[in-house]
Scaffold this motif. Sequence first.
Motif, short mmCIF file in Angstrom:
data_model
loop_
_atom_site.label_atom_id
_atom_site.label_comp_id
_atom_site.label_asym_id
_atom_site.label_seq_id
_atom_site.Cartn_x
_atom_site.Cartn_y
_atom_site.Cartn_z
N VAL A 196 -16.48 8.12 -4.89
CA VAL A 196 -17.62 7.26 -4.57
C VAL A 196 -17.14 5.84 -4.23
O VAL A 196 -17.67 5.18 -3.32
N SER A 197 -16.13 5.37 -4.95
CA SER A 197 -15.59 4.02 -4.70
C SER A 197 -14.98 3.93 -3.31
O SER A 197 -15.20 2.95 -2.57
N GLN A 198 -14.19 4.94 -2.92
CA GLN A 198 -13.60 4.93 -1.58
C GLN A 198 -14.69 5.04 -0.51
O GLN A 198 -14.61 4.37 0.54
N LEU A 199 -15.70 5.86 -0.77
CA LEU A 199 -16.80 5.99 0.18
C LEU A 199 -17.57 4.67 0.30
O LEU A 199 -17.96 4.27 1.41
N ALA A 200 -17.76 4.00 -0.83
CA ALA A 200 -18.45 2.70 -0.81
C ALA A 200 -17.67 1.67 -0.01
O ALA A 200 -18.26 0.86 0.71
N LEU B 132 -9.57 8.62 5.05
CA LEU B 132 -8.38 9.47 4.89
C LEU B 132 -7.95 9.50 3.42
O LEU B 132 -7.63 10.57 2.88
N ALA B 133 -7.95 8.34 2.77
CA ALA B 133 -7.61 8.28 1.34
C ALA B 133 -8.61 9.10 0.53
O ALA B 133 -8.23 9.81 -0.41
N LEU B 134 -9.90 9.03 0.90
CA LEU B 134 -10.93 9.80 0.20
C LEU B 134 -10.66 11.30 0.30
O LEU B 134 -10.77 12.03 -0.69
N LEU B 135 -10.31 11.78 1.49
CA LEU B 135 -10.03 13.21 1.69
C LEU B 135 -8.86 13.67 0.83
O LEU B 135 -8.89 14.77 0.25
N ILE C 94 0.54 8.64 -1.59
CA ILE C 94 0.11 8.47 -0.19
C ILE C 94 -1.28 7.84 -0.11
O ILE C 94 -1.51 6.92 0.67
N SER C 95 -2.21 8.33 -0.94
CA SER C 95 -3.57 7.78 -0.91
C SER C 95 -3.57 6.32 -1.36
O SER C 95 -4.28 5.48 -0.81
N LYS C 96 -2.73 6.02 -2.37
CA LYS C 96 -2.63 4.63 -2.85
C LYS C 96 -2.03 3.74 -1.76
O LYS C 96 -2.49 2.61 -1.56
N LEU C 97 -1.04 4.25 -1.06
CA LEU C 97 -0.42 3.49 0.02
C LEU C 97 -1.44 3.21 1.13
O LEU C 97 -1.53 2.08 1.63
N ILE C 98 -2.21 4.23 1.50
CA ILE C 98 -3.20 4.05 2.58
C ILE C 98 -4.26 3.03 2.18
O ILE C 98 -4.58 2.12 2.94
N SER C 99 -4.79 3.17 0.96
CA SER C 99 -5.89 2.28 0.55
C SER C 99 -5.41 0.85 0.32
O SER C 99 -6.06 -0.10 0.74
N THR C 100 -4.25 0.68 -0.35
CA THR C 100 -3.75 -0.67 -0.60
C THR C 100 -3.24 -1.32 0.69
O THR C 100 -3.42 -2.52 0.90
#
Length: 428
Positions: free
Chosen positions: A82-86, A183-186, A19-25
Amino acid sequence: MTQSAAIHKATYHLYTFTISKLISTFGSSVYTFGISLYVLALTGSAANFAINLIFSILPRTVLAPFAGYAADKYSKKTIVIVSQLASALAVGALLLYSASVGLSLPAIYTTTALLSVSSMFASVTFSASIANLIDPERIQKAIGFNQSALSIAAIGGPVVGGMLFGFVSMNVFLLIQIAGYLLALLLEATMNFKLFSAKIEAAADDKKSMMQSMKEGVAYLKTNRVIMVIVSTAIGLNFFFSALMIGLPFIAVQQMKVEAVHFGFIEAMVAVGMLLASIYFSVRKEVKYPLLFSKRALFAMSIILAGLALPLMLDMSYRANVLYFIVLMFAFGISNVFVNTPIGVMMQKDVEEEYRGRVFGILESMAMAMMPLGYLLFGLLYDSVPGEYVVLGSSLCLIGLVAYMIRPNIIREAYPELAAVLQKKPVH
């Protein structure tokens, strides 16, 4: 943690990771498509569009080995978060700049470069973490789910990006992007990146410089011949398949006069084929001999590359050309996953954990480095040599590369038990 509790947590990781990979990509795909439309609308220049593309590729190529080093040296969970936050902060800065001054090309290029770096650090670290998050029996399922997420993003990203670009302001567009990253970060913050880790921290490692550590990664690759073969083949594969990436639009649109709407459907079939193949790998049992399986799929991809020449050599109707390209790209999407998924599983299991980040970082850097070179070379070739000669020549070179790099003695080295079985099996 008990075995049953670890398996339960791994199941949670399997779906949370997907799910996180789907959201970020998906978010990255939407951003890339939407911002590209904005650049074209703002300037009307293909050159400016190309510059934005360069800013998305070049930082990944240069910094991927450093991301691999960081993944091996520091907390993988911290790097991902940190990468997602950046990424969220980079888009947030662009949003503030847009609201106060208005968007400009330098601001867009800077944000694209920052997002390229942050997403690459997250991607390399996640690649090095799959075997830590998921139990060994379900690594293939995890990689299949990951490929499915990438395929869905490739199909839906441009559609959603185009809709948002047409119906909402750029500021709202960027705000949605920030929400996706957060959302992906959480989700990723709830994951245990050491669940199946066998790594023992050594005090001596802390005294090694970054360059020493990176040299160790290269030395490890050289001592593991099978993994070195995989990395080398991937580099050559990316180079020669630039002939397809450049050749498909050139042959279909420029020479066969395929309309833009039909060409969009042709390109989408790559992602559809990848999605179906990914689903297949997520439900089937693990491939027993992944290197041999991928070698056969690579030969299939080489034939598909040669297939681009057929419409140039035969007098086919417009409808037949479009249908042919649709089938060809669908098959290419399937074969792409048939190559990548078994090899991905093999690397997760065969590369030692303490070197995994550096190996994936080197792989990402070298593979990405071949893309601009391939784009430039094949772009020049298509302008000066008939297209059918370019794709047929590239196909033959790729067949020769695969046949040499993954030759029988490499297969025997990777699977000694398979060699013993073949020796006992009578030849018909």
